[in-house]
Design a protein around this motif. Structure first.
Motif, mmCIF file in Angstrom:
data_model
loop_
_atom_site.group_PDB
_atom_site.id
_atom_site.type_symbol
_atom_site.label_atom_id
_atom_site.label_comp_id
_atom_site.label_asym_id
_atom_site.label_seq_id
_atom_site.Cartn_x
_atom_site.Cartn_y
_atom_site.Cartn_z
ATOM 1 N N GLN A 39 0.828 -1.215 0.000
ATOM 2 C CA GLN A 39 0.000 0.000 0.000
ATOM 3 C C GLN A 39 0.863 1.265 0.000
ATOM 4 N N LYS A 40 2.021 1.178 0.657
ATOM 5 C CA LYS A 40 2.870 2.379 0.776
ATOM 6 C C LYS A 40 3.958 2.406 -0.296
ATOM 7 N N PHE A 41 3.907 1.438 -1.194
ATOM 8 C CA PHE A 41 4.942 1.260 -2.216
ATOM 9 C C PHE A 41 5.208 2.511 -3.082
ATOM 10 N N PRO A 42 4.158 3.236 -3.562
ATOM 11 C CA PRO A 42 4.406 4.402 -4.423
ATOM 12 C C PRO A 42 5.330 5.450 -3.801
ATOM 13 N N VAL A 43 5.335 5.536 -2.464
ATOM 14 C CA VAL A 43 6.189 6.497 -1.766
ATOM 15 C C VAL A 43 7.654 6.287 -2.144
ATOM 16 N N ILE A 44 8.031 5.018 -2.336
ATOM 17 C CA ILE A 44 9.429 4.707 -2.669
ATOM 18 C C ILE A 44 9.837 5.479 -3.921
#
Length: 405
Positions: A142-147
């Motif tokens: 879920q938090k992957f795009p932040v990378i």
């Protein structure tokens, strides 16, 4: 080498105790091999490459990922510069993969080396962990795009992203598309199974989502991907696989199911499988063959002079009796049986059938648990896993307690 400490609950003389056992784990050959080969390849090529590691169940994936994460976190190039600023392990469950988390954290001998961004933390926490240069970060998809956003900001930083697959299907959403009340016919069950299969096929799973993210953002020279999967899809192979001279893509490293079976780490489920037809023939021959026991299961089969038991009741009788007479006595009387159904509705119906049959027969030595995602609506009733699973004294079993139960 890694010291694995396990705490297990067990019941002795009606009292619950906890047994702590520890064992020293040395990598198995394929684990040693894959980590060494990956590290060597990265040392030579630097960041920006993608790798697909096809390791089957029983390969010790959590340990392989943990060993790899530690090696990559401390990897330096010829000029003695750190190749990666951070190693980010991405797993697909909202509640982070406990086993993976524990394995990686137990390797952590320098406090603060590993940062876990679980469901209680936000994307901002992931940002901070990246900006603070945490060596190993464990986070969810879920938090992957932040990378990617952080990669853009931190131009000089390089990241190793280890993707731990777990096919998660979200068939829970499919209930909306189904008829609210289904009559008790075989056709309704078949229809439900077909609908669920269609929805399942359309649903994007973890692998698809990762691939989509990568297609959206493209390749970055400062991002290396290490994807672990037992059964890669075509798209995954193309995205992470190693291109061959003939244009096809192959995994960087393979530990096959056959190898895992041959090495005794997983069982070959097809080895002892018997069709209902064969089972029926044996049952029919029992009277002429005194060496075969006439258990209730066999009697149940003989009662229905048909090779195809259609109703759930008939199948339930056979399964329960087979379990009570044969299976249950294995593994020191702790054996279990697992019924894999065609749809979630089948699972709910079987659950009720098993409960009913066990009660009618007065069997107080066996019980049933059910596992499915989301909500199943059957004859205007809503069923969830948590509301169906109960202990002997009627307490609800939460999902977190299911494993122990």
């Amino acid at each position: 080498m890694h010291l694995e400490v396990k705490k297990e609950k067990f019941i002795k003389n009606g009292k619950e105790s906890v047994k702590t056992s520890s064992k020293l784990i040395f990598p198995r050959y394929h684990q040693l091999d894959v980590v060494r080969k990956l590290v060597e390849d990265v040392r030579q090529k630097g960041s920006g490459e993608n790798y697909l590691i096809q390791h089957s169940a029983g390969s010790g994936k959590s340990n392989s990922i943990a060993w790899l994460a530690y090696h990559l976190a401390s990897l330096h190039n010829e000029d003695n510069e750190s190749i990666f600023t951070s190693v980010i392990v991405v797993t697909d469950r909202t509640v982070l993969d406990r086993q993976l988390q524990q394995t990686i954290s137990s390797f952590d001998h320098t406090t603060g080396l590993v940062e876990t961004i679980d469901d209680k933390k936000t994307s901002k926490d992931l940002r901070d962990a990246i900006n603070n240069g945490k060596r190993i970060i464990i986070t969810t998809l879920q938090k992957f795009p932040v990378i990617y956003e952080e990669v853009e900001v931190n131009k000089g930083s390089r990241f190793a992203v280890i993707v731990d697959e777990a096919h998660s299907s979200q068939t829970g959403k499919s209930a909306k598309k189904l008829k609210a009340a289904l009559a008790d016919t075989e056709e309704a069950l078949r229809e439900y199974a077909e609908l669920e299969a269609e929805i399942e096929a359309e649903q994007l799973d973890f692998e698809d989502e990762i691939v989509q993210e990568l297609l959206t953002h493209g390749r970055h020279k400062n991002l290396s991907f290490f994807a672990f999967t037992a059964t890669p899809k075509e798209k995954t192979l193309e995205m992470f696989g190693t291109k061959q001279p003939d244009g096809t893509f192959k995994p960087f490293h393979i530990y096959s199911m056959r190898q895992a079976i041959e090495e005794g780490f997983i069982l070959d489920v097809l080895q002892n499988y018997m069709t209902y037809k064969t089972y029926y023939r044996i049952a029919k021959n029992t009277s002429e063959n005194p060496e075969l026991s006439t258990t209730q299961g066999v009697k149940a089969i003989k009662r229905y002079q048909s090779l195809h038991p259609y109703t759930l009741q008939q199948k339930t009788a056979i399964m329960v009796e087979q379990f009570r007479n044969v299976t249950r006595h294995k593994i020191g009387g702790k054996a279990k049986a697992m019924v894999v159904t065609a749809s979630r509705l089948h699972a709910v119906r079987y659950f009720h059938e098993f409960k009913k049959y066990i009660k009618e027969k007065g069997y107080d030595d066996i019980d049933v648990l059910v596992a499915f995602s989301g909500v199943v609506i059957d004859q205007n009733e809503e069923y969830r896993e948590e509301t169906l699973n109960k202990t002997k004294d009627g307490k609800r079993i939460k999902e977190s307690q299911l494993k122990e139960a």
